[in-house]
Design an enzyme around this catalytic site. Structure first.
Site, PDB file in Angstrom:
ATOM      1  N   ASP A  24      31.453  40.482  44.456  1.00 36.38           N
ATOM      2  CA  ASP A  24      31.926  40.877  43.129  1.00 36.38           C
ATOM      3  C   ASP A  24      32.602  42.242  43.181  1.00 36.38           C
ATOM      4  O   ASP A  24      32.252  43.094  43.999  1.00 36.38           O
ATOM      5  CB  ASP A  24      30.726  40.905  42.158  1.00 36.38           C
ATOM      6  CG  ASP A  24      31.162  40.836  40.705  1.00 36.38           C
ATOM      7  OD1 ASP A  24      32.350  40.575  40.435  1.00 36.38           O
ATOM      8  OD2 ASP A  24      30.292  41.048  39.832  1.00 36.38           O
ATOM      9  N   ASN A  26      36.262  42.727  42.857  1.00 41.75           N
ATOM     10  CA  ASN A  26      37.677  42.766  43.260  1.00 41.75           C
ATOM     11  C   ASN A  26      38.556  43.323  42.146  1.00 41.75           C
ATOM     12  O   ASN A  26      39.475  44.117  42.388  1.00 41.75           O
ATOM     13  CB  ASN A  26      38.187  41.355  43.588  1.00 41.75           C
ATOM     14  CG  ASN A  26      37.514  40.754  44.802  1.00 41.75           C
ATOM     15  OD1 ASN A  26      36.792  41.446  45.510  1.00 41.75           O
ATOM     16  ND2 ASN A  26      37.756  39.479  45.048  1.00 41.75           N
ATOM     17  N   GLY A  27      38.289  42.877  40.911  1.00 40.41           N
ATOM     18  CA  GLY A  27      39.105  43.306  39.773  1.00 40.41           C
ATOM     19  C   GLY A  27      38.984  44.809  39.550  1.00 40.41           C
ATOM     20  O   GLY A  27      39.990  45.509  39.343  1.00 40.41           O
ATOM     21  N   ARG A  28      37.740  45.315  39.608  1.00 43.36           N
ATOM     22  CA  ARG A  28      37.536  46.749  39.402  1.00 43.36           C
ATOM     23  C   ARG A  28      38.137  47.578  40.538  1.00 43.36           C
ATOM     24  O   ARG A  28      38.637  48.679  40.332  1.00 43.36           O
ATOM     25  CB  ARG A  28      36.032  47.050  39.241  1.00 43.36           C
ATOM     26  CG  ARG A  28      35.544  46.796  37.823  1.00 43.36           C
ATOM     27  CD  ARG A  28      34.058  46.660  37.758  1.00 43.36           C
ATOM     28  NE  ARG A  28      33.635  45.344  38.245  1.00 43.36           N
ATOM     29  CZ  ARG A  28      32.384  45.023  38.519  1.00 43.36           C
ATOM     30  NH1 ARG A  28      31.430  45.929  38.407  1.00 43.36           N
ATOM     31  NH2 ARG A  28      32.087  43.808  38.927  1.00 43.36           N
ATOM     32  N   ARG A  37      45.048  42.622  39.398  1.00 43.54           N
ATOM     33  CA  ARG A  37      43.780  42.085  39.899  1.00 43.54           C
ATOM     34  C   ARG A  37      43.944  41.308  41.203  1.00 43.54           C
ATOM     35  O   ARG A  37      43.079  41.338  42.072  1.00 43.54           O
ATOM     36  CB  ARG A  37      43.120  41.200  38.827  1.00 43.54           C
ATOM     37  CG  ARG A  37      42.591  41.979  37.632  1.00 43.54           C
ATOM     38  CD  ARG A  37      42.006  41.036  36.584  1.00 43.54           C
ATOM     39  NE  ARG A  37      40.871  40.288  37.083  1.00 43.54           N
ATOM     40  CZ  ARG A  37      39.609  40.733  37.071  1.00 43.54           C
ATOM     41  NH1 ARG A  37      39.324  41.899  36.562  1.00 43.54           N
ATOM     42  NH2 ARG A  37      38.641  39.981  37.557  1.00 43.54           N
ATOM     43  N   HIS A  41      41.817  40.768  44.866  1.00 44.14           N
ATOM     44  CA  HIS A  41      41.393  39.509  45.491  1.00 44.14           C
ATOM     45  C   HIS A  41      41.926  39.417  46.925  1.00 44.14           C
ATOM     46  O   HIS A  41      41.249  38.904  47.812  1.00 44.14           O
ATOM     47  CB  HIS A  41      41.869  38.317  44.656  1.00 44.14           C
ATOM     48  CG  HIS A  41      41.229  38.255  43.297  1.00 44.14           C
ATOM     49  ND1 HIS A  41      39.873  38.440  43.109  1.00 44.14           N
ATOM     50  CD2 HIS A  41      41.743  38.049  42.053  1.00 44.14           C
ATOM     51  CE1 HIS A  41      39.586  38.328  41.807  1.00 44.14           C
ATOM     52  NE2 HIS A  41      40.706  38.110  41.153  1.00 44.14           N
ATOM     53  N   ASN A  72      34.500  30.546  36.475  1.00 46.68           N
ATOM     54  CA  ASN A  72      35.708  31.337  36.719  1.00 46.68           C
ATOM     55  C   ASN A  72      36.986  30.640  36.222  1.00 46.68           C
ATOM     56  O   ASN A  72      38.034  31.276  36.106  1.00 46.68           O
ATOM     57  CB  ASN A  72      35.836  31.718  38.202  1.00 46.68           C
ATOM     58  CG  ASN A  72      34.844  32.778  38.646  1.00 46.68           C
ATOM     59  OD1 ASN A  72      34.382  32.783  39.788  1.00 46.68           O
ATOM     60  ND2 ASN A  72      34.497  33.716  37.762  1.00 46.68           N
ATOM     61  N   ARG A  75      38.970  32.232  33.330  1.00 42.34           N
ATOM     62  CA  ARG A  75      39.840  33.413  33.480  1.00 42.34           C
ATOM     63  C   ARG A  75      41.285  33.040  33.104  1.00 42.34           C
ATOM     64  O   ARG A  75      41.633  31.855  33.076  1.00 42.34           O
ATOM     65  CB  ARG A  75      39.760  33.914  34.926  1.00 42.34           C
ATOM     66  CG  ARG A  75      38.372  34.432  35.236  1.00 42.34           C
ATOM     67  CD  ARG A  75      38.318  35.154  36.563  1.00 42.34           C
ATOM     68  NE  ARG A  75      36.979  35.680  36.770  1.00 42.34           N
ATOM     69  CZ  ARG A  75      36.667  36.634  37.621  1.00 42.34           C
ATOM     70  NH1 ARG A  75      37.607  37.169  38.379  1.00 42.34           N
ATOM     71  NH2 ARG A  75      35.421  37.055  37.748  1.00 42.34           N
TER      72      ARG A  75
HETATM   73  C1  IPE Z   1      30.287  35.749  40.131  1.00 42.26           C
HETATM   74  O1  IPE Z   1      31.079  36.822  39.751  1.00 42.26           O
HETATM   75  C2  IPE Z   1      31.122  34.694  40.775  1.00 42.26           C
HETATM   76  C3  IPE Z   1      31.726  35.043  42.067  1.00 42.26           C
HETATM   77  C4  IPE Z   1      31.532  36.119  42.742  1.00 42.26           C
HETATM   78  C5  IPE Z   1      32.580  34.036  42.615  1.00 42.26           C
HETATM   79  P1  IPE Z   1      31.660  36.936  38.252  1.00 42.26           P
HETATM   80  O2  IPE Z   1      32.426  38.206  38.218  1.00 42.26           O
HETATM   81  O3  IPE Z   1      32.365  35.709  37.875  1.00 42.26           O
HETATM   82  O4  IPE Z   1      30.306  37.038  37.403  1.00 42.26           O
HETATM   83  P2  IPE Z   1      30.024  37.638  35.953  1.00 42.26           P
HETATM   84  O5  IPE Z   1      31.008  37.015  35.030  1.00 42.26           O
HETATM   85  O6  IPE Z   1      30.234  39.112  36.047  1.00 42.26           O
HETATM   86  O7  IPE Z   1      28.607  37.286  35.684  1.00 42.26           O
HETATM   87  C1  IPE Z   2      34.909  38.748  42.375  1.00 41.15           C
HETATM   88  O1  IPE Z   2      35.580  39.815  41.801  1.00 41.15           O
HETATM   89  C2  IPE Z   2      35.833  37.602  42.702  1.00 41.15           C
HETATM   90  C3  IPE Z   2      35.669  36.441  41.825  1.00 41.15           C
HETATM   91  C4  IPE Z   2      34.755  36.272  40.908  1.00 41.15           C
HETATM   92  C5  IPE Z   2      36.628  35.365  42.008  1.00 41.15           C
HETATM   93  P1  IPE Z   2      35.902  39.859  40.254  1.00 41.15           P
HETATM   94  O2  IPE Z   2      37.248  39.266  40.039  1.00 41.15           O
HETATM   95  O3  IPE Z   2      34.807  39.256  39.455  1.00 41.15           O
HETATM   96  O4  IPE Z   2      35.966  41.427  40.017  1.00 41.15           O
HETATM   97  P2  IPE Z   2      35.448  42.228  38.768  1.00 41.15           P
HETATM   98  O5  IPE Z   2      34.038  41.830  38.510  1.00 41.15           O
HETATM   99  O6  IPE Z   2      36.351  41.880  37.628  1.00 41.15           O
HETATM  100  O7  IPE Z   2      35.580  43.665  39.183  1.00 41.15           O
HETATM  101 MG    MG Z   3      33.137  39.992  38.589  1.00 37.78          MG
END
Ligand code: IPE
Ligand code: IPE
Ligand code: MG
Length: 246
Positions: A24, A26-28, A37, A41, A72, A75
């Site tokens: 978890d 990647n986005g941040r 974003r 990834h 997911n 999204r």
């Molecule tokens: C969990 O992360 C799923 C994966 C890492 C693939 P999310 O970012 O989707 O989870 P939430 O929404 O914060 O609970």
């Molecule tokens: C994890 O990173 C990857 C997936 C869930 C696909 P995120 O995309 O959830 O990153 P954040 O939580 O927004 O930082």
């Molecule tokens: Mg996340």
């Protein structure tokens, strides 16, 4: 007895045999750099490569990575499409690297909702890595634990209705055979990166007695040294399984 007569570096606690990771942040990671974003990834996929290699070097026999959840799909369409594009790229370009690492790939999740070419690439990657023996790498794609448990329940209900098994004969082993993880030992260590401390519908049944390690590092920054730290933390834990311990 003086400690001097003890054998050097006795280490009674075995390392984890199966590490599961909720990758978890990647986005941040991208946001902090004012990048889209998808850039996070992409770096996340690089981290996957490093961690598979690192886990192999550390002697971890089974590694399970949560890459895309059943939730997911909610999204924005662009992000889902970027993630599927990265997955395609990974499946087509990572096979040699998986081979170098002795990694046997298995994709865990509901394939029905994935594009046909991805389903084909998954099958191909699984076939081409199937004789690798150093580390089993399970990647969870379109995986959701509640969905998995419901499917298992429906399958068992059908078998009971068809008279194939008696309801009273459904035990843990019979239930586990119906899960997508059939044949995979339960994780003993679950790591989640990015500071979030929740399970987000991942391996609910399988993590019944997993040790949880939450780390603040964002997934793209997570490296072998972080994995080693999590393993060191795991080794300090006393696992009691409901008993009174030692
Ligand atoms: C969990 O992360 C799923 C994966 C890492 C693939 P999310 O970012 O989707 O989870 P939430 O929404 O914060 O609970
Ligand atoms: C994890 O990173 C990857 C997936 C869930 C696909 P995120 O995309 O959830 O990153 P954040 O939580 O927004 O930082
Ligand atoms: Mg996340």
């Amino acid at each position: 007895m003086s400690t001097a007569s003890l054998p050097a570096n006795p280490d009674p606690s075995p390392g984890p045999q199966h590490i599961a990771i909720i990758m978890d942040g990647n986005g941040r990671w991208a946001k902090a750099r004012r990048l889209p974003r998808v850039a996070g990834h992409r770096r996340g996929a690089d981290a996957v490569r490093k961690i598979i290699r690192g886990a192999g070097e550390l002697g971890v026999p089974v590694l399970t990575l949560f890459a895309f959840s059943t939730e997911n799909w909610t999204r924005p369409a662009d992000e889902v499409s970027d993630l599927m594009g990265l997955l395609r790229h990974y499946l087509r370009n990572e096979l040699e690297e998986l081979g170098r690492n002795g990694a046997r790939l298995r994709v865990i999740g509901d394939r029905d909702r994935l594009a046909r070419d991805i389903v084909r690439d998954i099958a191909d990657a699984e076939t081409r890595t199937r004789s690798n023996t150093r580390i089993d790498v399970n990647i969870c794609i379109n995986y959701g634990s509640r969905d998995e448990i419901l499917r298992a329940t429906r399958n068992l209900a059908r078998r009971v209705a068809a008279g194939e098994i008696a309801a009273d004969r459904i035990d843990e082993a019979a239930f586990e055979r119906e899960l997508l993880t059939a044949g995979v030992p339960d994780p003993d260590l679950l790591i989640r990166t990015s500071g979030e401390q929740r399970i987000s519908n991942f391996l609910l049944w399988q993590c019944a007695y997993a040790e949880f390690v939450f780390v603040d590092t964002l997934w793209p920054d997570f490296g072998k040294e972080h994995l080693e730290q999590a393993i060191a933390e795991f080794r300090k834990r006393e696992r009691r399984y409901g008993g009174v311990g030692t």
